[in-house]
Write a protein that holds these residues in place. Structure first.
Motif, PDB file in Angstrom:
ATOM      1  N   ASP A   1      16.559   1.842   8.393  1.00 49.56           N
ATOM      2  CA  ASP A   1      16.342   0.859   9.827  1.00 49.56           C
ATOM      3  C   ASP A   1      14.967   0.495   9.479  1.00 49.56           C
ATOM      4  OD1 ASP A   1      16.727  -0.606  12.296  1.00 49.56           O
ATOM      5  OD2 ASP A   1      15.255   1.070  12.973  1.00 49.56           O
ATOM      6  N   ALA A   2      13.833   1.400   9.017  1.00 49.90           N
ATOM      7  CA  ALA A   2      12.556   0.991   8.915  1.00 49.90           C
ATOM      8  C   ALA A   2      12.183  -0.016   7.788  1.00 49.90           C
ATOM      9  CB  ALA A   2      11.664   2.151   8.352  1.00 49.90           C
ATOM     10  N   PHE A   3      12.959   0.020   6.675  1.00 45.68           N
ATOM     11  CA  PHE A   3      13.072  -1.090   5.616  1.00 45.68           C
ATOM     12  C   PHE A   3      13.813  -2.439   6.085  1.00 45.68           C
ATOM     13  CE2 PHE A   3      12.671   2.328   2.019  1.00 45.68           C
ATOM     14  CZ  PHE A   3      11.233   2.248   2.030  1.00 45.68           C
ATOM     15  N   THR A   4      14.838  -2.248   6.822  1.00 44.56           N
ATOM     16  CA  THR A   4      15.353  -3.272   7.349  1.00 44.56           C
ATOM     17  C   THR A   4      14.844  -4.286   8.399  1.00 44.56           C
ATOM     18  OG1 THR A   4      17.549  -2.110   7.150  1.00 44.56           O
ATOM     19  CG2 THR A   4      17.595  -4.270   8.413  1.00 44.56           C
ATOM     20  N   SER A   5      13.850  -3.595   9.360  1.00 41.91           N
ATOM     21  CA  SER A   5      13.591  -4.398  10.583  1.00 41.91           C
ATOM     22  C   SER A   5      12.097  -4.181  10.842  1.00 41.91           C
ATOM     23  CB  SER A   5      14.446  -3.875  11.713  1.00 41.91           C
ATOM     24  OG  SER A   5      15.789  -3.676  11.843  1.00 41.91           O
ATOM     25  N   HIS A   6      11.158  -3.230  10.312  1.00 46.27           N
ATOM     26  CA  HIS A   6      10.064  -2.972  10.487  1.00 46.27           C
ATOM     27  C   HIS A   6       8.966  -3.303   9.380  1.00 46.27           C
ATOM     28  CE1 HIS A   6      11.369  -1.036  14.417  1.00 46.27           C
ATOM     29  NE2 HIS A   6      12.419  -0.699  13.475  1.00 46.27           N
ATOM     30  N   PHE A   7       9.400  -3.328   8.254  1.00 44.44           N
ATOM     31  CA  PHE A   7       8.375  -3.453   7.157  1.00 44.44           C
ATOM     32  C   PHE A   7       8.741  -4.488   6.154  1.00 44.44           C
ATOM     33  CE2 PHE A   7       7.906   1.003   8.678  1.00 44.44           C
ATOM     34  CZ  PHE A   7       6.573   1.109   8.761  1.00 44.44           C
ATOM     35  N   GLU A   8       7.601  -5.155   5.545  1.00 45.75           N
ATOM     36  CA  GLU A   8       7.764  -6.229   4.632  1.00 45.75           C
ATOM     37  C   GLU A   8       8.078  -5.674   3.249  1.00 45.75           C
ATOM     38  OE1 GLU A   8       5.483 -10.012   4.046  1.00 45.75           O
ATOM     39  OE2 GLU A   8       4.387  -8.371   3.274  1.00 45.75           O
ATOM     40  N   ILE A   9       9.124  -5.997   2.727  1.00 41.12           N
ATOM     41  CA  ILE A   9       9.669  -5.378   1.304  1.00 41.12           C
ATOM     42  C   ILE A   9       9.721  -6.478   0.367  1.00 41.12           C
ATOM     43  CG2 ILE A   9      10.560  -3.524   2.558  1.00 41.12           C
ATOM     44  CD1 ILE A   9      13.221  -4.597   1.536  1.00 41.12           C
ATOM     45  N   THR A  10       9.577  -7.671   0.776  1.00 42.75           N
ATOM     46  CA  THR A  10       9.818  -8.945  -0.311  1.00 42.75           C
ATOM     47  C   THR A  10       8.646  -9.400  -0.888  1.00 42.75           C
ATOM     48  OG1 THR A  10       9.778 -10.665   1.454  1.00 42.75           O
ATOM     49  CG2 THR A  10      12.089  -9.374   0.845  1.00 42.75           C
ATOM     50  N   VAL A  11       7.314  -9.089  -0.511  1.00 38.57           N
ATOM     51  CA  VAL A  11       6.255  -9.536  -0.949  1.00 38.57           C
ATOM     52  C   VAL A  11       5.218  -8.487  -1.704  1.00 38.57           C
ATOM     53  CG1 VAL A  11       4.068 -10.895  -0.523  1.00 38.57           C
ATOM     54  CG2 VAL A  11       6.297 -11.556   0.465  1.00 38.57           C
ATOM     55  N   LEU A  12       4.735  -8.605  -2.682  1.00 39.36           N
ATOM     56  CA  LEU A  12       3.597  -7.597  -3.268  1.00 39.36           C
ATOM     57  C   LEU A  12       2.339  -8.164  -2.939  1.00 39.36           C
ATOM     58  CD1 LEU A  12       4.844  -6.472  -6.447  1.00 39.36           C
ATOM     59  CD2 LEU A  12       5.083  -5.232  -4.406  1.00 39.36           C
ATOM     60  N   THR A  13       1.403  -7.506  -2.810  1.00 38.18           N
ATOM     61  CA  THR A  13      -0.113  -7.787  -2.569  1.00 38.18           C
ATOM     62  C   THR A  13      -1.032  -6.889  -3.370  1.00 38.18           C
ATOM     63  OG1 THR A  13      -0.397  -6.314  -0.398  1.00 38.18           O
ATOM     64  CG2 THR A  13       0.688  -8.374  -0.052  1.00 38.18           C
ATOM     65  N   LYS A  14      -2.072  -7.310  -3.393  1.00 36.79           N
ATOM     66  CA  LYS A  14      -3.014  -6.537  -4.316  1.00 36.79           C
ATOM     67  C   LYS A  14      -3.444  -5.341  -3.620  1.00 36.79           C
ATOM     68  CE  LYS A  14      -7.584  -6.605  -6.320  1.00 36.79           C
ATOM     69  NZ  LYS A  14      -8.716  -7.572  -6.627  1.00 36.79           N
ATOM     70  N   PRO A  15      -3.869  -5.443  -2.389  1.00 39.30           N
ATOM     71  CA  PRO A  15      -4.002  -4.211  -1.556  1.00 39.30           C
ATOM     72  C   PRO A  15      -2.987  -3.080  -1.678  1.00 39.30           C
ATOM     73  CG  PRO A  15      -4.643  -5.778  -0.308  1.00 39.30           C
ATOM     74  CD  PRO A  15      -3.856  -6.438  -1.411  1.00 39.30           C
ATOM     75  N   LEU A  16      -1.429  -3.469  -1.598  1.00 37.87           N
ATOM     76  CA  LEU A  16      -0.353  -2.560  -1.569  1.00 37.87           C
ATOM     77  C   LEU A  16      -0.317  -1.942  -2.800  1.00 37.87           C
ATOM     78  CD1 LEU A  16       2.298  -1.378  -0.613  1.00 37.87           C
ATOM     79  CD2 LEU A  16       3.456  -3.490  -1.274  1.00 37.87           C
ATOM     80  N   ILE A  17      -0.441  -2.636  -3.877  1.00 41.63           N
ATOM     81  CA  ILE A  17      -0.472  -2.079  -5.288  1.00 41.63           C
ATOM     82  C   ILE A  17      -1.717  -0.949  -5.445  1.00 41.63           C
ATOM     83  CG2 ILE A  17      -0.580  -2.445  -7.922  1.00 41.63           C
ATOM     84  CD1 ILE A  17       1.101  -5.123  -7.409  1.00 41.63           C
ATOM     85  N   GLU A  18      -2.910  -1.297  -5.022  1.00 45.68           N
ATOM     86  CA  GLU A  18      -3.918  -0.627  -4.997  1.00 45.68           C
ATOM     87  C   GLU A  18      -3.453   0.690  -4.442  1.00 45.68           C
ATOM     88  OE1 GLU A  18      -8.910  -1.119  -4.524  1.00 45.68           O
ATOM     89  OE2 GLU A  18      -7.417  -2.253  -3.423  1.00 45.68           O
ATOM     90  N   LYS A  19      -3.201   0.736  -3.207  1.00 44.76           N
ATOM     91  CA  LYS A  19      -2.942   1.895  -2.402  1.00 44.76           C
ATOM     92  C   LYS A  19      -1.812   2.748  -3.027  1.00 44.76           C
ATOM     93  CE  LYS A  19      -2.537  -0.297   1.564  1.00 44.76           C
ATOM     94  NZ  LYS A  19      -2.394  -0.624   3.162  1.00 44.76           N
ATOM     95  N   THR A  20      -0.628   1.955  -3.695  1.00 42.27           N
ATOM     96  CA  THR A  20       0.121   2.980  -4.092  1.00 42.27           C
ATOM     97  C   THR A  20      -0.328   3.389  -5.588  1.00 42.27           C
ATOM     98  OG1 THR A  20       1.808   0.928  -3.692  1.00 42.27           O
ATOM     99  CG2 THR A  20       2.463   2.617  -5.318  1.00 42.27           C
ATOM    100  N   ALA A  21      -1.342   2.861  -6.274  1.00 39.53           N
ATOM    101  CA  ALA A  21      -1.719   3.613  -7.527  1.00 39.53           C
ATOM    102  C   ALA A  21      -2.539   4.815  -6.952  1.00 39.53           C
ATOM    103  CB  ALA A  21      -2.569   2.496  -8.130  1.00 39.53           C
ATOM    104  N   GLN A  22      -3.439   4.698  -5.923  1.00 43.17           N
ATOM    105  CA  GLN A  22      -4.321   5.639  -5.457  1.00 43.17           C
ATOM    106  C   GLN A  22      -3.175   6.799  -5.049  1.00 43.17           C
ATOM    107  OE1 GLN A  22      -6.524   4.073  -2.441  1.00 43.17           O
ATOM    108  NE2 GLN A  22      -8.016   2.969  -3.979  1.00 43.17           N
ATOM    109  N   LEU A  23      -1.803   6.628  -4.390  1.00 41.10           N
ATOM    110  CA  LEU A  23      -1.207   7.364  -3.686  1.00 41.10           C
ATOM    111  C   LEU A  23      -0.416   8.338  -4.929  1.00 41.10           C
ATOM    112  CD1 LEU A  23       0.039   8.852  -1.224  1.00 41.10           C
ATOM    113  CD2 LEU A  23       1.637   7.079  -1.183  1.00 41.10           C
ATOM    114  N   THR A  24      -0.198   7.612  -5.863  1.00 39.24           N
ATOM    115  CA  THR A  24       0.904   8.166  -6.710  1.00 39.24           C
ATOM    116  C   THR A  24       0.182   8.787  -7.972  1.00 39.24           C
ATOM    117  OG1 THR A  24       1.202   6.033  -7.882  1.00 39.24           O
ATOM    118  CG2 THR A  24       2.807   6.413  -6.045  1.00 39.24           C
ATOM    119  N   GLY A  25      -1.099   7.984  -8.121  1.00 37.37           N
ATOM    120  CA  GLY A  25      -1.672   8.549  -9.407  1.00 37.37           C
ATOM    121  C   GLY A  25      -0.930   8.173 -10.753  1.00 37.37           C
ATOM    122  N   ILE A  26      -0.285   7.187 -10.892  1.00 39.70           N
ATOM    123  CA  ILE A  26       0.434   6.541 -12.053  1.00 39.70           C
ATOM    124  C   ILE A  26      -0.575   6.080 -12.821  1.00 39.70           C
ATOM    125  CG2 ILE A  26       2.248   5.243 -12.823  1.00 39.70           C
ATOM    126  CD1 ILE A  26       3.817   6.179 -10.206  1.00 39.70           C
TER     127      ILE A  26
END
Length: 608
Positions: free
Chosen positions: A319-344
């Motif tokens: 339900d969170a992915f369906t109704s509450h959060f944006e999942i169809t657009v990538l942004t620079k801040p999102l990728i930056e935070k994902t890199a920091q969180l995952t350490g990939i």
């Protein structure tokens, strides 16, 4: 810097508490805390302290500051105006004398008289100021800009982090006001599409900083949202009305390359009202198939519970992915935070400064599922991942009806967006929801977005020229319904374009009836795929350049609605070309004529 007993006036226990608290605070919270402590000090012993970083020293030295506040907004769709109006009412409630004005209406020569200035401005397109901020932006960055040594200011910037030049206009105003000698009341705050909470924090900080030298010991109340009378529910952007869908029709004929939906939605019981030129905001749901693919790629349980907001509300991951959060657009801040969180490593490499163009190319046309497939799996919890995401933004659509002609209803014209990118078929979140999954009897969470920058002239005798190809026709259907109801006597001229006359002439019978009845004086159409050479609305304007110029000389108001990047740009250049040709003007004089039309609200655009 870590606080210690040796380098601070705190004991060991206090230092440990502060060291654990301070890193968790946002910049706005730190500024607010500085103001609170300064106000508390002035209530007891007048202790002189150093001002918070970037904050005007008058706030902490006890120096009395003016209670007059000027709030200028630059707004394309109405969000900045709404925030500016709310800030004005909040400050007035705390005893300040407030002037709220659009930048285009503000007398630029009065800027030197302003002591407290708040700027609320959005960024439009690729880093451009909104239309009603253009003249003020040009003035402030030009040679005529005055020295502003006595000015205290703060900027609230609105933007969309999926664009390269995020909040660029706000950043430019903030930098320029400092260059001219102004000092910040509180630091600039940059807001993404989900702007409610950071905007409220900014206003709280501004209010505290302005208030602390006005009344010893009194700290301003938080900037809360307007409340309704007892028993009355106010529906808004933060509290949408769940409206029933009455009709959902395809306007295009069989064989068309397009699918344009006509929606009729009930507002009965909502108390919502609107004017022609306003927009309807819809909070859509993501495609269930895309949601399921994303959860499968993450290898998570769709029923796992996650917290979805600061209020602690909990829902299933699906339900969170369906109704509450944006999942169809990538942004620079999102990728930056994902890199920091995952350490990939591969993600961190993508974020490296030297890979800026590579990152930009990767973001274009990809979504969250691509990110997970390309760089996953992620060794993080669902809650940690959800915390990185932007909230689902509303989609704004120009209203295609008059409430006078259709009481308790609102009509929309929505083109379904479908395309292929990076090897996958993709679709517009809201447009394809409406095209494929929305039936009469279903409900949509909606609110009215008022737009004072796109309004019919108060004088119903004034001629109007409307340019709206494709779904840009929507507000002009609203205009003509309203003018018919009001019995407007002024001339009206519509330019409409699309691909094919047979399949894509939206609302054809309605416009032909208005022509016959005299509600619509003239209509010129351009169907680009019906001839060997493509013909667009700007070509029809050029064909009638002499008459169009005569209408402008008579005081006609020109409206443009639709695609900004191509159509609106071409129509704007065509307008200047017509003025050069028919008015015997130089390019410079033609551009000045258009700027004057904008200042008089005789040239209005609703572009996207």
């Amino acid at each position: 810097m870590q606080l210690q007993v040796l380098n601070s006036p705190f004991n060991q226990e206090q230092a440990e508490l502060l060291n654990s608290l301070l890193p968790t605070l946002t910049e706005s919270q730190k500024v607010w805390l500085c103001g609170y402590l300064a106000a508390s000090q002035s209530a007891s012993v007048q202790v002189t302290t150093e001002a918070p970083p970037e904050v005007n020293p008058a706030a902490s030295t006890g120096q009395t500051v003016s209670k007059e506040v000027t709030i200028l907004y630059g707004s394309q769709s109405g969000n900045a105006k709404g925030l500016a109006d709310h800030a004005g009412k909040t400050l007035e409630g705390q005893g300040f004398q407030v002037t709220v004005s659009s930048m285009s209406d503000f007398k630029q020569n009065n800027l030197k008289k302003v002591q407290n200035l708040l700027i609320v401005v959005s960024t439009h397109g690729e880093g451009d100021p909104p239309d009603n901020a253009l003249s003020f932006h040009e003035f402030l960055h030009g040679r005529r800009a005055p020295k502003l040594d006595g000015l205290r200011f703060s900027v609230l910037a609105l933007g969309d982090s999926s664009y390269e030049f995020f909040c660029e206009t706000g950043k430019e105003f903030d930098k320029r006001l400092e260059e001219l000698g102004g000092e910040r009341i509180v630091p600039r705050v940059d807001c993404d599409l989900d702007f409610d909470e950071p905007a409220a924090e900014w206003l709280d900080s501004v209010l505290t900083a302005l208030s602390e030298s006005q009344a010893a010991g009194s700290v301003a109340a938080p900037a809360s949202a307007p409340t309704a009378a007892a028993g009355e529910t106010v529906y808004s952007r933060t509290n949408p009305f769940h409206a029933e869908v009455l009709e959902n029709l395809n306007l295009n004929g069989r064989g068309s390359n397009k699918e344009t939906r006509h929606l009729e939605i009930s507002l009965e019981g909502s108390g919502l009202t609107y004017q022609p030129g306003d927009a309807l905001g819809i909070y859509p749901q993501n495609d269930p198939k895309l949601v399921d693919e994303l959860i499968q790629a993450l290898n998570w349980n769709p029923d796992e519970k996650v917290t979805i907001n600061k209020q602690g509300e909990v829902s299933s991951l699906r339900d969170a992915f369906t109704s509450h959060f944006e999942i169809t657009v990538l942004t620079k801040p999102l990728i930056e935070k994902t890199a920091q969180l995952t350490g990939i490593d591969a993600l961190q490499e993508l974020m490296a400064a030297e890979n800026g163009e590579k990152l930009k190319n990767y973001i274009e046309g990809r979504d969250l599922l691509d990110l997970v497939k390309d760089f996953g799996p992620f060794s993080v919890s669902p809650q940690e991942f959800v915390d990185l995401l932007r909230k689902m933004p509303a989609r704004l659509y120009s209203i295609a009806s008059s409430i006078s002609a259709n009481p308790d209803e609102v009509h929309l014209t929505i083109g379904a967006v479908r395309y292929n990118s990076n090897g996958r078929d993709r679709s517009g979140v809201c447009s394809v929801l409406c095209a494929e999954r929305l039936e009469p009897g279903d409900t949509l969470p909606v609110y009215i977005q008022h737009n004072q920058n796109f309004k019919l002239p108060e004088n119903t005798d004034a001629p109007v020229i409307m340019v709206g190809p494709g779904t840009g026709i929507a507000p002009f259907r609203s205009f003509l319904q309203e003018r018919e109801e009001a019995g407007a006597s002024g001339k009206s001229w519509l330019f409409f374009g699309d691909q094919h006359f047979v399949t894509d002439f939206l609302y054809q019978t309605e416009f032909q009836k208005w022509l016959k009845d005299g509600v619509l004086t003239k209509m010129d159409v351009a169907f680009s795929r019906d001839s060997n050479e493509k013909v667009y609305v700007q070509h029809r304007m050029l064909e009638h350049s002499k008459e169009l110029y005569e209408w402008l000389q008579e005081g006609a108001v020109l409206y443009i609605c639709g695609d900004e990047k191509n159509m609106a740009h071409d129509v704007h250049n065509t307008l200047i070309e017509i003025l050069e040709k028919e008015g015997n003007m130089s390019r410079e004089k033609a551009e000045a004529y258009v700027a004057d039309m904008q200042q008089q609200k005789r040239y209005q655009r609703d572009v996207y």
